[in-house]
Design a protein around this motif. Structure first.
Motif, short mmCIF file in Angstrom:
data_model
loop_
_atom_site.label_atom_id
_atom_site.label_comp_id
_atom_site.label_asym_id
_atom_site.label_seq_id
_atom_site.Cartn_x
_atom_site.Cartn_y
_atom_site.Cartn_z
N TYR A 62 17.14 41.16 27.32
CA TYR A 62 17.09 41.99 26.13
C TYR A 62 16.47 43.32 26.58
CZ TYR A 62 16.73 42.49 20.99
OH TYR A 62 16.90 42.88 19.68
N TYR A 114 16.78 48.06 26.84
CA TYR A 114 17.23 49.35 26.33
C TYR A 114 18.27 49.88 27.31
CZ TYR A 114 17.13 54.15 24.54
OH TYR A 114 17.48 55.37 24.02
N ASP A 115 19.48 50.15 26.85
CA ASP A 115 20.59 50.45 27.75
C ASP A 115 20.33 51.65 28.67
OD1 ASP A 115 20.65 52.22 25.65
OD2 ASP A 115 22.80 52.10 25.30
N ASN A 123 17.84 47.49 22.54
CA ASN A 123 19.08 47.64 21.78
C ASN A 123 20.28 46.93 22.39
OD1 ASN A 123 19.67 49.22 23.97
ND2 ASN A 123 20.11 51.09 22.80
N THR A 124 20.08 46.21 23.50
CA THR A 124 21.20 45.56 24.17
C THR A 124 20.79 44.17 24.64
OG1 THR A 124 21.98 47.72 24.96
CG2 THR A 124 22.90 45.76 26.01
N ASN A 177 25.58 45.05 21.55
CA ASN A 177 24.72 46.08 20.98
C ASN A 177 24.01 45.47 19.78
OD1 ASN A 177 23.56 48.25 19.65
ND2 ASN A 177 25.28 49.62 20.01
N THR A 178 22.73 45.20 19.94
CA THR A 178 21.99 44.50 18.89
C THR A 178 21.62 45.42 17.72
OG1 THR A 178 19.92 44.88 20.09
CG2 THR A 178 21.07 42.80 20.49
N THR A 179 21.73 46.73 17.92
CA THR A 179 21.44 47.66 16.82
C THR A 179 22.40 47.41 15.66
OG1 THR A 179 20.67 49.32 18.41
CG2 THR A 179 21.18 50.09 16.19
N ASP A 180 23.65 47.09 15.99
CA ASP A 180 24.65 46.83 14.95
C ASP A 180 24.38 45.54 14.18
OD1 ASP A 180 25.89 49.12 15.86
OD2 ASP A 180 27.30 48.05 17.16
#
Length: 397
Positions: free
Chosen positions: A310, A312-313, A213-214, A282-285
């Motif tokens: 790439y 997971y935070d 996600n990051t 934040n790649t989720t956005d």
């Protein structure tokens, strides 16, 4: 106290408030005087701060202010006294410590904050940009919202370019003549060259995997538009579907336009002449809007080092509970960061007493030999304060 005098002008009935809409203050105790000498001083502060609180959305709605404190070297005015919080809204005021200001990065005592050369350069650059604007009218014609964005660029988050308008481009052209190069690994990759003769884009396909996600990247290039995102179009060629997680460049058509995420970058203090800047997204956005990240590599006759990851935070964060009483003779290892990451966050929990004062240092245990100017950077952020400080680490001798 000059900053208080400037704000007191607005309480004078005959003063034309339209003549003054931008204020810079240096180590001004806005919240209260360092020492209440008499009742007159107390009444003065009550009158000025009361007026600003009551009129901030009325006659003062177009006024913006930057309050700069010298940080730990200022023994007279602390940063909480110089803050405009509670007096002006965050949409109209910026509170910073000089050691946090990009391209300054140093604390200043109560006198030297006026003539600190690094700070003077940043202030004058911001002032000239406010006056010049886009049409060179030589007047401050910008709205209050645009002024605060511009001042935030120079005093809080500067992605690198001296020119504000070059640093905030929202959409940029993807140059079709430059080749695309797929990142060497889905999770962690590096691009290191002694020189780069041909510009290129490093492409990183985005995934819907919730465990990624990051995206973080670090570069030593000064290119203003270096991190982009776009949505590619699949080629119509028929054939067997690839079982690889990462698509090859032949599987998609290149973007013509891309959203520029470079304004989210932060520059670091130069060390031994090596400049670096980083970005964290934040790649989720981005899901549904983009499917590819692009890192632009410009031509250079000097060594180029770029890192990307790439991840997971939560997997790269450590929370440490600080003991109630710290012993100056004890040394605690709070986190050992393993290979395979370019970023790690350490949260110090429960640090809220003077008896818990700690000194934090970062030591590089191992360093990749191919990174000739490799050094670690520690960014210390104190919540609810304007202070950010930086330190560097080199391999343990």
């Amino acid at each position: 106290m000059g900053g208080m005098v400037a704000r007191a002008l607005f309480t004078v009935p005959t003063f034309n408030a339209k003549q003054l809409d931008t204020i810079f203050t240096f180590s001004t105790p806005h919240q209260a005087p360092v020492l209440f000498a008499d009742s007159h001083m107390q009444m003065f502060y009550a009158k000025v701060n009361g007026y600003w609180k009551e009129n901030i959305n009325d006659s003062l709605k177009d006024v913006v202010a930057v309050s700069i404190n010298g940080g730990k070297r200022d023994k007279f005015v602390s940063d909480h006294l110089s803050s405009l919080s509670g007096i002006m809204t965050h949409r109209r005021a910026i509170n910073v410590v000089s050691s946090s200001v990009p391209n300054v990065w140093t604390a200043a005592d109560h006198s030297s904050i006026i003539w600190c050369e690094q700070l003077v350069d940043v202030v004058t650059t911001a002032m000239f940009k406010l006056v010049n604007g886009l049409d060179r009218s030589k007047q401050v014609h910008l709205s209050a919202d645009e002024k605060i964005r511009m001042l935030h660029y120079y005093f809080v988050q500067n992605p690198g370019p001296d020119d504000y308008y070059a640093g905030i481009q929202g959409v940029v052209d993807v140059k079709s003549e430059h080749p695309w190069q797929l990142a060497s690994d889905e999770h962690l990759w590096t691009f290191s060259r002694e020189k780069v003769e041909e510009p290129r884009y490093i492409s990183i396909p985005l995934t819907s995997d919730k465990h990624l996600n990051t995206f973080a990247a670090v570069t030593n290039q000064a290119e203003p538009s270096w991190v982009l995102a776009c949505k590619t179009r699949k080629n119509s060629k028929k054939g067997k579907k690839s079982k690889k997680k990462m698509r090859s460049p032949e599987e998609f058509k290149k973007c013509e336009l891309a959203t520029n995420f470079s304004p989210k970058s932060n520059i670091f203090p130069a060390n031994n002449g090596v400049m670096r800047k980083s970005v964290m997204l934040n790649t989720t956005d981005m899901e549904g809007y983009y499917d590819t990240l692009l890192v632009y590599v410009t031509s250079s006759s000097k060594p180029v080092d770029i890192w990307g990851q790439y991840f997971y935070d939560k997997n790269q964060q450590t929370t440490v509970t600080v003991p109630m009483a710290c012993n100056v003779f004890n040394i605690y290892e709070i986190a050992q960061i393993t290979d395979g990451r370019i970023f790690h966050s350490v949260v110090l929990d429960g640090l809220n007493s003077l008896s818990q004062a700690v000194k934090i240092s970062v030591v590089t245990l191992t360093c990749q030999s191919q990174i000739k100017d490799g050094f670690g950077v520690m960014r210390l952020l104190i919540p609810n304060r304007a202070e950010i400080s930086y330190d560097s680490s080199f391999p343990l001798q």
